[in-house]
Write an enzyme that holds these catalytic residues in place. Structure first.
Site, PDB file in Angstrom:
ATOM      1  N   ASN A  91       3.763  -9.836  11.043  1.00  0.00           N
ATOM      2  CA  ASN A  91       3.311 -11.179  10.670  1.00  0.00           C
ATOM      3  C   ASN A  91       1.874 -11.179  10.153  1.00  0.00           C
ATOM      4  O   ASN A  91       1.107 -12.090  10.422  1.00  0.00           O
ATOM      5  CB  ASN A  91       3.479 -12.160  11.835  1.00  0.00           C
ATOM      6  CG  ASN A  91       3.302 -13.623  11.449  1.00  0.00           C
ATOM      7  OD1 ASN A  91       2.768 -14.405  12.222  1.00  0.00           O
ATOM      8  ND2 ASN A  91       3.735 -14.019  10.274  1.00  0.00           N
TER       9      ASN A  91
ATOM     10  N   ASP B  26       7.129  -3.595   2.088  1.00  0.00           N
ATOM     11  CA  ASP B  26       6.017  -3.923   2.977  1.00  0.00           C
ATOM     12  C   ASP B  26       4.716  -3.353   2.406  1.00  0.00           C
ATOM     13  O   ASP B  26       4.522  -2.132   2.375  1.00  0.00           O
ATOM     14  CB  ASP B  26       6.280  -3.329   4.360  1.00  0.00           C
ATOM     15  CG  ASP B  26       5.299  -3.812   5.406  1.00  0.00           C
ATOM     16  OD1 ASP B  26       4.237  -4.363   5.032  1.00  0.00           O
ATOM     17  OD2 ASP B  26       5.588  -3.637   6.601  1.00  0.00           O
TER      18      ASP B  26
ATOM     19  N   CYS C 152       1.392  -9.462   6.704  1.00  0.00           N
ATOM     20  CA  CYS C 152       1.455  -9.191   5.258  1.00  0.00           C
ATOM     21  C   CYS C 152       2.467 -10.099   4.559  1.00  0.00           C
ATOM     22  O   CYS C 152       2.096 -11.088   3.930  1.00  0.00           O
ATOM     23  CB  CYS C 152       1.811  -7.729   4.985  1.00  0.00           C
ATOM     24  SG  CYS C 152       0.562  -6.533   5.487  1.00  0.00           S
ATOM     25  N   ARG C 153       3.739  -9.783   4.680  1.00  0.00           N
ATOM     26  CA  ARG C 153       4.771 -10.471   3.901  1.00  0.00           C
ATOM     27  C   ARG C 153       5.072 -11.884   4.378  1.00  0.00           C
ATOM     28  O   ARG C 153       5.113 -12.826   3.580  1.00  0.00           O
ATOM     29  CB  ARG C 153       6.063  -9.645   3.892  1.00  0.00           C
ATOM     30  CG  ARG C 153       5.906  -8.306   3.215  1.00  0.00           C
ATOM     31  CD  ARG C 153       7.107  -7.420   3.424  1.00  0.00           C
ATOM     32  NE  ARG C 153       7.185  -7.010   4.819  1.00  0.00           N
ATOM     33  CZ  ARG C 153       8.195  -6.343   5.354  1.00  0.00           C
ATOM     34  NH1 ARG C 153       9.241  -6.037   4.612  1.00  0.00           N
ATOM     35  NH2 ARG C 153       8.181  -5.997   6.623  1.00  0.00           N
ATOM     36  N   SER C 154       5.322 -12.051   5.669  1.00  0.00           N
ATOM     37  CA  SER C 154       5.728 -13.389   6.127  1.00  0.00           C
ATOM     38  C   SER C 154       4.610 -14.422   6.040  1.00  0.00           C
ATOM     39  O   SER C 154       4.873 -15.563   5.658  1.00  0.00           O
ATOM     40  CB  SER C 154       6.362 -13.336   7.523  1.00  0.00           C
ATOM     41  OG  SER C 154       5.496 -12.793   8.485  1.00  0.00           O
TER      42      SER C 154
ATOM     43  N   CYS D 226       8.551 -11.091   9.331  1.00  0.00           N
ATOM     44  CA  CYS D 226       8.423  -9.672   8.995  1.00  0.00           C
ATOM     45  C   CYS D 226       8.080  -8.924  10.275  1.00  0.00           C
ATOM     46  O   CYS D 226       8.209  -9.477  11.367  1.00  0.00           O
ATOM     47  CB  CYS D 226       7.425  -9.433   7.859  1.00  0.00           C
ATOM     48  SG  CYS D 226       5.690  -9.767   8.247  1.00  0.00           S
TER      49      CYS D 226
END
Length: 156
Positions: free
Chosen positions: A11, A124, A13-15, A8
Site C-alpha cells: 500500500n 509493481d 506504490c500501486r494502490s 496491493c
C-alpha cells in the site's frame, strides 16, 4: 454509497496511486459524495507511511493530489464495507480471496478494467522502478472503472 478499495502488497506504490487517480477522476465528475475510495495492502510493512517517493513524484508531475494518503493493511471489515475490492496483481487477488474466507465477495483484478491490455497485472514499481508505466495503466483502468461504475449504478 458505492465504495472502491484498491489493494496491493504494501500500500505504498500501486494502490495509493490508484486511489489518488480514481479520486481525482471522481471529483472531476462531481461524484465525490457518491463514491467512497480507499486503498490498503495485504502486508503490514508500511502501515502509517505515505506513498513511495516514486508514486508521489509521478502524481505531482501530473497534478494529482496524494495529500493525506497513508498505508494501511486490509482488515476483515473491508469485505463487508466495499462494493468493489480490486487487487493490483494476481498474488493480491489470491491473498484477498484467502482473507475473505467464506464471505460471498467478488475480488476484481485491476487489469480487467483496462480494455484490450496485454498486461495480466499491474507491474509493481517497487521492483521495476517504472512509475510511468504504472501510472499509464492506473489512469486507463481508473477511467474505465469509473465508466463501469456509472453504468452499473446509474450515476450521472
Amino acid at each position: 454509497m458505492i465504495s472502491v478499495l484498491f489493494v496491493c502488497l504494501g500500500n505504498i506504490c500501486r494502490s495509493p496511486m490508484a486511489e489518488a487517480v480514481f479520486r481525482h477522476y471522481v471529483e472531476k465528475e462531481g461524484l465525490s459524495g457518491r463514491i467512497r475510495i480507499d486503498s490498503a495492502g495485504t502486508g503490514d510493512w508500511h502501515i502509517g507511511e505515505p506513498p513511495h517517493h516514486g508514486t508521489r513524484k509521478k502524481l505531482d508531475e501530473v497534478g494529482i493530489s496524494h495529500a493525506g494518503l497513508r498505508a494501511r493493511q486490509v482488515k476483515p471489515s473491508d469485505f463487508d464495507e466495499f462494493t468493489y475490492i480490486i487487487g493490483m496483481d494476481d498474488s493480491n487477488v489470491a491473498n484477498l480471496k484467502k482473507l475473505a474466507g467464506s464471505r460471498d465477495v467478488t475480488v476484481h483484478r485491476f487489469v480487467d478494467f483496462i480494455p484490450g491490455t496485454r498486461y495480466t497485472e499491474v507491474p509493481d514499481p517497487w521492483y521495476t522502478g517504472n512509475f510511468d508505466e504504472t501510472y499509464e495503466l492506473v489512469s486507463k483502468g481508473c477511467r474505465h472503472l469509473l465508466e463501469t461504475i456509472k453504468e452499473n449504478h446509474g450515476l450521472k
